[in-house]
Design a protein around this motif. Structure first.
Motif, short mmCIF file in Angstrom:
data_model
loop_
_atom_site.label_atom_id
_atom_site.label_comp_id
_atom_site.label_asym_id
_atom_site.label_seq_id
_atom_site.Cartn_x
_atom_site.Cartn_y
_atom_site.Cartn_z
N PHE A 130 0.80 -1.21 0.00
CA PHE A 130 0.00 0.00 0.00
C PHE A 130 0.85 1.28 0.00
O PHE A 130 0.32 2.37 0.18
CB PHE A 130 -0.92 0.03 1.22
CG PHE A 130 -1.96 -1.07 1.22
CD1 PHE A 130 -2.51 -1.53 0.04
CD2 PHE A 130 -2.37 -1.65 2.42
CE1 PHE A 130 -3.45 -2.54 0.04
CE2 PHE A 130 -3.33 -2.66 2.44
CZ PHE A 130 -3.87 -3.11 1.23
N ALA A 131 2.15 1.16 -0.19
CA ALA A 131 3.03 2.32 -0.09
C ALA A 131 2.66 3.41 -1.09
O ALA A 131 2.60 4.59 -0.73
CB ALA A 131 4.48 1.89 -0.28
N ASN A 132 2.40 3.04 -2.34
CA ASN A 132 2.05 4.05 -3.34
C ASN A 132 0.79 4.79 -2.97
O ASN A 132 0.71 6.02 -3.06
CB ASN A 132 1.89 3.40 -4.72
CG ASN A 132 3.21 3.03 -5.36
OD1 ASN A 132 4.24 3.61 -5.04
ND2 ASN A 132 3.19 2.07 -6.27
N GLN A 133 -0.23 4.04 -2.57
CA GLN A 133 -1.51 4.64 -2.20
C GLN A 133 -1.34 5.59 -1.02
O GLN A 133 -1.88 6.71 -1.03
CB GLN A 133 -2.49 3.52 -1.85
CG GLN A 133 -3.85 4.02 -1.38
CD GLN A 133 -4.75 2.87 -0.94
OE1 GLN A 133 -4.53 1.71 -1.32
NE2 GLN A 133 -5.76 3.18 -0.14
N ARG A 134 -0.60 5.17 -0.01
CA ARG A 134 -0.42 6.02 1.17
C ARG A 134 0.39 7.28 0.83
O ARG A 134 0.07 8.37 1.32
CB ARG A 134 0.29 5.22 2.27
CG ARG A 134 -0.57 4.11 2.87
CD ARG A 134 -1.91 4.65 3.40
NE ARG A 134 -2.66 3.65 4.11
CZ ARG A 134 -2.75 3.54 5.44
NH1 ARG A 134 -2.10 4.39 6.20
NH2 ARG A 134 -3.47 2.61 5.98
N PHE A 135 1.40 7.12 0.00
CA PHE A 135 2.20 8.30 -0.34
C PHE A 135 1.40 9.28 -1.20
O PHE A 135 1.50 10.50 -1.01
CB PHE A 135 3.47 7.88 -1.08
CG PHE A 135 4.42 9.03 -1.30
CD1 PHE A 135 5.11 9.59 -0.24
CD2 PHE A 135 4.60 9.57 -2.56
CE1 PHE A 135 5.96 10.66 -0.43
CE2 PHE A 135 5.45 10.63 -2.76
CZ PHE A 135 6.14 11.18 -1.69
N GLN A 136 0.60 8.78 -2.10
CA GLN A 136 -0.24 9.67 -2.91
C GLN A 136 -1.22 10.44 -2.04
O GLN A 136 -1.48 11.62 -2.28
CB GLN A 136 -0.98 8.86 -3.98
CG GLN A 136 -0.07 8.34 -5.08
CD GLN A 136 -0.74 7.33 -5.99
OE1 GLN A 136 -1.96 7.06 -5.87
NE2 GLN A 136 0.01 6.74 -6.89
N GLY A 137 -1.76 9.79 -1.01
CA GLY A 137 -2.64 10.50 -0.09
C GLY A 137 -1.93 11.62 0.63
O GLY A 137 -2.48 12.72 0.81
#
Length: 377
Positions: free
Chosen positions: A145-152
């Motif tokens: 989920f790293a990409n999703q969390r960083f985009q948030g």
């Protein structure tokens, strides 16, 4: 304006009695002279004149949680309380943030390094009652989920930037950020200091050293599968800090359970470090104090923070100073005041304006009198 206090602390040292601080009408420092050279219209101020305080670690988003979580629960239980009882009443949250900002200003604070998980504080910060650097926290311990969390986090970061407010994306803590997310944060092109909650309890090091300790129960409580996490066999600090090698500044916050070998390791990296003390929050959550003497003996640059009203009774740097004096009475007040002023300004990249009484700066002026703070300007 010409101000004569009982003494002047200029950000570095006490200057002694009989000195007059001279400022322009907007508060810009024009000089410090002997009383005999100051001329007329000198205003006498009871107490010590001092630059405004810098609060390098705060969470005004959590101001509505004052008194919600009991003291001395330990960090994992405290975090569970924040995550499950945070609430979502925007009016209550806004009103509590407004009051917190007013209280900080009355307590002599002029600049804040503030942790934000959302953009709800942007409007309040835009009113410029205080200077803010916003640390936009990114969290997520699952690699996938790293990409999703960083985009948030990028969305929140951009909201502050669009409002004309200084901000950087930062990791929350070693127990809440995956290796992949650490890499994204460290590689993001941004200017300004970074921040992380560091070694606040023994369980952080236990997690990284041997995949044991209280955080295993914490992850289980929230249904977080950490099967993919591999312990490093090292402390948490020695595991994550190399990601940020070569970055400008990093504020390490709390450090209650930091050991000398961690400090030695950290100082070996090409990274300017500031060790942030939040002693009242440490006492509130863990019932412990950070090893301040160790940091001093090892030449660490110290600053002060208040943490949040979820973990403190008040957002007051002076109350932090009083607690340090209570637990470490051998430390001179001048040294602690430097942590609260000059060092804090350097940590937040605002030393060209704040932190010391130098000509051309506009650091704010407070008076310390009878163990209380008065905000002069």
């Amino acid at each position: 304006m010409k101000l004569l206090g009982e003494d002047i602390f200029d950000g570095n040292r006490f200057l002694g009695p009989g000195k007059v601080l001279i400022t322009a009408t907007d508060g810009t420092i024009e000089g410090i002279v002997n009383k005999s050279e100051a001329g007329e219209n000198v205003q006498e101020i009871p107490g010590i004149l001092c630059p405004g305080f810098i609060n390098t670690h705060c969470h005004i988003e959590l101001s509505h949680m004052k008194g919600v979580i009991p003291e001395k629960t330990g960090l994992p239980a405290f975090l569970r309380g924040v995550m499950t009882q945070r609430g979502n009443d925007p009016i209550q949250q806004h009103d509590a943030m407004v009051k917190a900002v007013e209280d900080m200003r009355e307590a002599g604070i002029v600049a804040v390094g503030d942790i934000s998980n959302t953009d709800t504080s942007a409007v309040i910060k835009s009113q410029q009652a205080l200077y803010y650097h916003t640390f936009v926290e990114s969290t997520g311990f699952i690699e996938a989920f790293a990409n999703q969390r960083f985009q948030g986090a990028q969305v929140v970061y951009q909201a502050f930037r669009d409002a004309g407010l200084p901000a950087t994306i930062v990791p929350h803590a070693p127990y809440s950020v995956s290796g992949a997310l650490f890499q994204q944060i460290a590689g993001f092109e941004q200017q300004g200091p970074l921040s992380i909650h560091n070694q606040e309890c023994p369980a952080e090091d236990q997690l990284y050293a041997s995949k044991s300790g209280e955080f295993l129960d914490f992850f289980q409580f929230f249904g977080i599968n950490i099967d993919a996490f591999q312990p490093t066999g090292k402390s948490s600090l020695q595991s994550y800090l190399p990601y940020f090698t070569g970055r400008d500044k990093m504020l390490l916050v709390h450090n209650t359970c930091t050991h000398p070998q961690d400090v030695q390791f950290a100082k070996s990296l090409p990274l300017q470090l500031f060790w942030v003390l939040c002693i009242n929050a440490n006492l509130y959550i863990e019932g412990k104090v950070p090893p301040i003497d160790m940091f001093r003996e090892m030449g660490c640059t110290l600053t002060l923070g208040t943490d949040s009203l979820a973990s403190n009774h008040t957002l007051s740097i002076w109350e932090e100073i009083k607690s340090i004096q209570q637990h470490f009475p051998h430390i001179d007040l001048a040294e602690i005041l430097q942590w609260a002023t000059k060092n804090g300004a350097e940590a937040l990249d605002i030393a060209n304006t704040y932190g010391s009484f130098e000509i051309g700066k506009k650091p704010g002026i407070i008076a310390i009198h009878n163990n209380n703070i008065t905000h002069i300007r």
